[in-house]
Scaffold this motif. Structure first.
Motif, short mmCIF file in Angstrom:
data_model
loop_
_atom_site.label_atom_id
_atom_site.label_comp_id
_atom_site.label_asym_id
_atom_site.label_seq_id
_atom_site.Cartn_x
_atom_site.Cartn_y
_atom_site.Cartn_z
N PRO A 224 0.86 -1.03 -0.05
CA PRO A 224 0.16 -0.07 0.11
C PRO A 224 0.83 1.18 0.20
O PRO A 224 0.80 2.41 -0.86
CB PRO A 224 -0.78 -0.13 1.24
N GLU A 225 1.89 1.47 0.82
CA GLU A 225 2.73 2.67 0.73
C GLU A 225 3.57 2.60 -0.48
O GLU A 225 3.52 3.84 -0.98
CB GLU A 225 3.87 2.28 2.14
N LEU A 226 3.90 1.55 -1.15
CA LEU A 226 4.77 1.62 -2.27
C LEU A 226 3.79 2.09 -3.43
O LEU A 226 4.03 2.98 -4.34
CB LEU A 226 4.90 0.24 -2.63
N ASN A 227 2.71 1.87 -3.28
CA ASN A 227 1.53 2.22 -4.40
C ASN A 227 1.42 3.43 -4.20
O ASN A 227 0.98 4.42 -5.02
CB ASN A 227 0.28 1.50 -4.38
N ALA A 228 1.24 4.14 -2.73
CA ALA A 228 0.81 5.46 -2.70
C ALA A 228 2.06 6.29 -3.08
O ALA A 228 1.75 7.21 -3.57
CB ALA A 228 0.59 5.58 -1.11
N ASN A 229 3.15 5.84 -2.89
CA ASN A 229 4.34 6.62 -3.40
C ASN A 229 4.30 7.08 -4.90
O ASN A 229 4.82 7.85 -5.57
CB ASN A 229 5.70 5.92 -3.09
N ASN A 235 6.40 13.93 -10.85
CA ASN A 235 6.58 13.95 -12.24
C ASN A 235 7.07 12.55 -12.63
O ASN A 235 7.19 11.52 -12.10
CB ASN A 235 7.92 14.73 -12.46
N LYS A 236 7.27 12.32 -14.15
CA LYS A 236 7.64 11.06 -14.79
C LYS A 236 8.68 10.42 -14.24
O LYS A 236 8.99 9.22 -14.08
CB LYS A 236 7.87 11.11 -16.26
N SER A 237 9.99 11.26 -13.76
CA SER A 237 11.16 10.77 -13.35
C SER A 237 10.77 10.11 -11.94
O SER A 237 11.40 8.92 -11.46
CB SER A 237 12.21 11.86 -13.31
N GLN A 238 10.07 10.69 -11.00
CA GLN A 238 9.79 10.35 -9.46
C GLN A 238 9.13 9.09 -9.79
O GLN A 238 9.09 7.92 -9.04
CB GLN A 238 9.24 11.32 -8.84
N ARG A 239 8.07 9.14 -10.77
CA ARG A 239 7.22 7.83 -10.82
C ARG A 239 7.93 6.83 -11.28
O ARG A 239 7.66 5.60 -10.81
CB ARG A 239 6.02 8.31 -11.82
N ALA A 240 8.80 6.96 -12.17
CA ALA A 240 9.67 5.66 -12.63
C ALA A 240 10.40 5.33 -11.44
O ALA A 240 10.58 4.04 -11.35
CB ALA A 240 10.55 6.05 -13.62
N ALA A 241 11.18 6.12 -10.57
CA ALA A 241 11.81 5.77 -9.55
C ALA A 241 10.86 4.96 -8.56
O ALA A 241 11.40 4.13 -7.72
CB ALA A 241 12.72 6.79 -8.77
N CYS A 242 9.87 5.48 -8.19
CA CYS A 242 8.68 4.67 -7.27
C CYS A 242 8.05 3.44 -7.71
O CYS A 242 7.90 2.43 -6.98
CB CYS A 242 7.62 5.65 -6.94
N LYS A 243 8.07 3.27 -9.20
CA LYS A 243 7.64 1.99 -9.59
C LYS A 243 8.68 1.02 -9.77
O LYS A 243 8.14 -0.19 -9.56
CB LYS A 243 7.37 2.14 -11.24
#
Length: 373
Positions: A224-229, A235-243
């Motif tokens: 759940p926390e990883l999905n929330a991140n 931005n796209k860069s942060q999203r890629a890093a969190c994925k």
């Protein structure tokens, strides 16, 4: 549930699973619903023995099953519920039986400690290791012969590799025959504590179940926390890093959940790993058992090389030019891949030594004691 069950119910009694059942006064559930609820209860209970989270995931179904089952009662004329005193007495008998079994096991361990033979114990592990290696070599040989392994390989190179494998297999089979005569039945070889391989597999099975259950719980809590991140990424860069960590956790969880129920006989007797996961192909297995003598020796050799590489070196005072390593071992490789690479380089540069390089790499350099030969 068939129509016959409805007929039985109209007569007041249902026969199911070798038992007689009847609805309690005021019950509105049908025989079909009762049988389905009982089947769901049994399935969830069985699943929970290997996957403890199953009852939580199916809590609504579990609750409905319990409710429906409570609306029915046994219908045998002489059937009665045990009293609390009778249940307590049964528990005490079970506890006493368990104590006797544990005492007998401890006595056996104490008795068999005197039968421990260190050489035979090591030979047993070597025998297991060689049989595993033989299975892999035979599989590779079959693939080379029928062309399914490396189909683009040149005929001369294929013939050379086939000959090498045939020689290796023959040598392995010879060593296995010798060890078979020395070891006898591997299951009768006790360790220094007097425990048989099956005794140790019971321990590794329990440890494996605990690790799997604990790790699944950790990953389920993290998702759940990883999905929330990912959702909160700006931005796209942060999203890629969190994925990335989300994908890794999701894949690990799926792999753990997919493991079918394992028995004691499925386990390695030396470590908390299923025997099916032991082997030399890193992509498919957890690797050889660290207790296998041949593999343990290779691991120790690599450890020693790494320790030497980690020792600080005196920098050259006046280098004429920037020296270059003989070879580079990239970071991110599995232990098995590192060992294979090091063995290849040792043959090519027997006098060289390993040093820590840039970007977490290991570099092979000429020995400071003399030229590489």
């Amino acid at each position: 549930m068939t129509s016959n069950a409805r007929t039985d119910i109209s007569g007041g009694v249902l026969r199911h699973d070798g038992m007689l059942w009847k609805p309690r006064p005021g019950t509105t559930s049908t025989a079909e619903e009762f049988i389905a609820a009982r089947a769901a209860f049994q399935a969830i209970a069985a699943d929970s023995r290997w996957n403890p989270w199953a009852r939580e995931d199916r809590a609504d179904e579990w609750g409905r099953a319990l409710q429906l089952m409570s609306e029915w009662q046994r219908a045998e004329p002489d059937h009665r519920q045990l009293t609390e005193a009778e249940i307590e007495a049964q528990w005490q008998q079970d506890d006493e039986k368990l104590r006797h079994e544990l005492d007998a096991m401890r006595r056996r361990f104490e008795r068999d400690r005197g039968h421990y033979d260190a050489d035979r114990a090591v030979s047993r592990l070597r025998l297991i290791e060689l049989r595993s290696r033989l299975s892999l070599d035979q599989e590779e040989l079959a693939g080379l012969r029928d062309g399914s392994r490396f189909p683009a390989m040149l005929p001369d190179r294929r013939a050379e590799q086939i000959a090498t494998l045939e020689h290796d297999i023959g040598a392995t089979e010879g060593e296995i025959a010798t060890l078979d005569a020395t070891v006898g039945d591997p299951e009768t070889v006790v360790d220094e504590h007097g425990r048989l391989p099956r005794d140790r597999r019971e321990i590794t099975h329990s440890l494996y179940r605990i690790h799997r259950t604990t790790r699944v719980g950790e990953l389920r809590a993290q998702l759940p926390e990883l999905n929330a991140n990912v959702n909160a990424a700006e931005n796209k860069s942060q999203r890629a890093a969190c994925k990335k960590p989300l994908a890794e956790a999701t894949d690990e969880l799926a792999a753990l959940v997919a493991i079918p129920p394992l028995t004691v006989d499925d386990m390695c007797s030396e470590c908390a790993t299923p025997m099916a996961d032991h082997g030399w192909v890193a992509q498919r297995t957890a690797g050889p058992c660290p207790s296998w003598p041949g593999w343990a020796a290779r691991l120790e050799k690599v450890r020693a090389m790494m320790e030497r590489a980690a020792q600080p070196k005196q920098p050259a005072l006046e280098p004429v030019q920037a020296p270059q390593p003989l070879a580079v071992i990239e970071s991110g490789l599995s232990i098995a891949e590192v060992i294979v690479r090091l063995e290849q380089l040792q043959k090519a540069h027997p006098g060289a030594e390993v040093r820590r390089g840039r970007a977490n790499r290991w570099e092979l350099w000429p020995s400071e004691q003399g030229p590489d030969t």
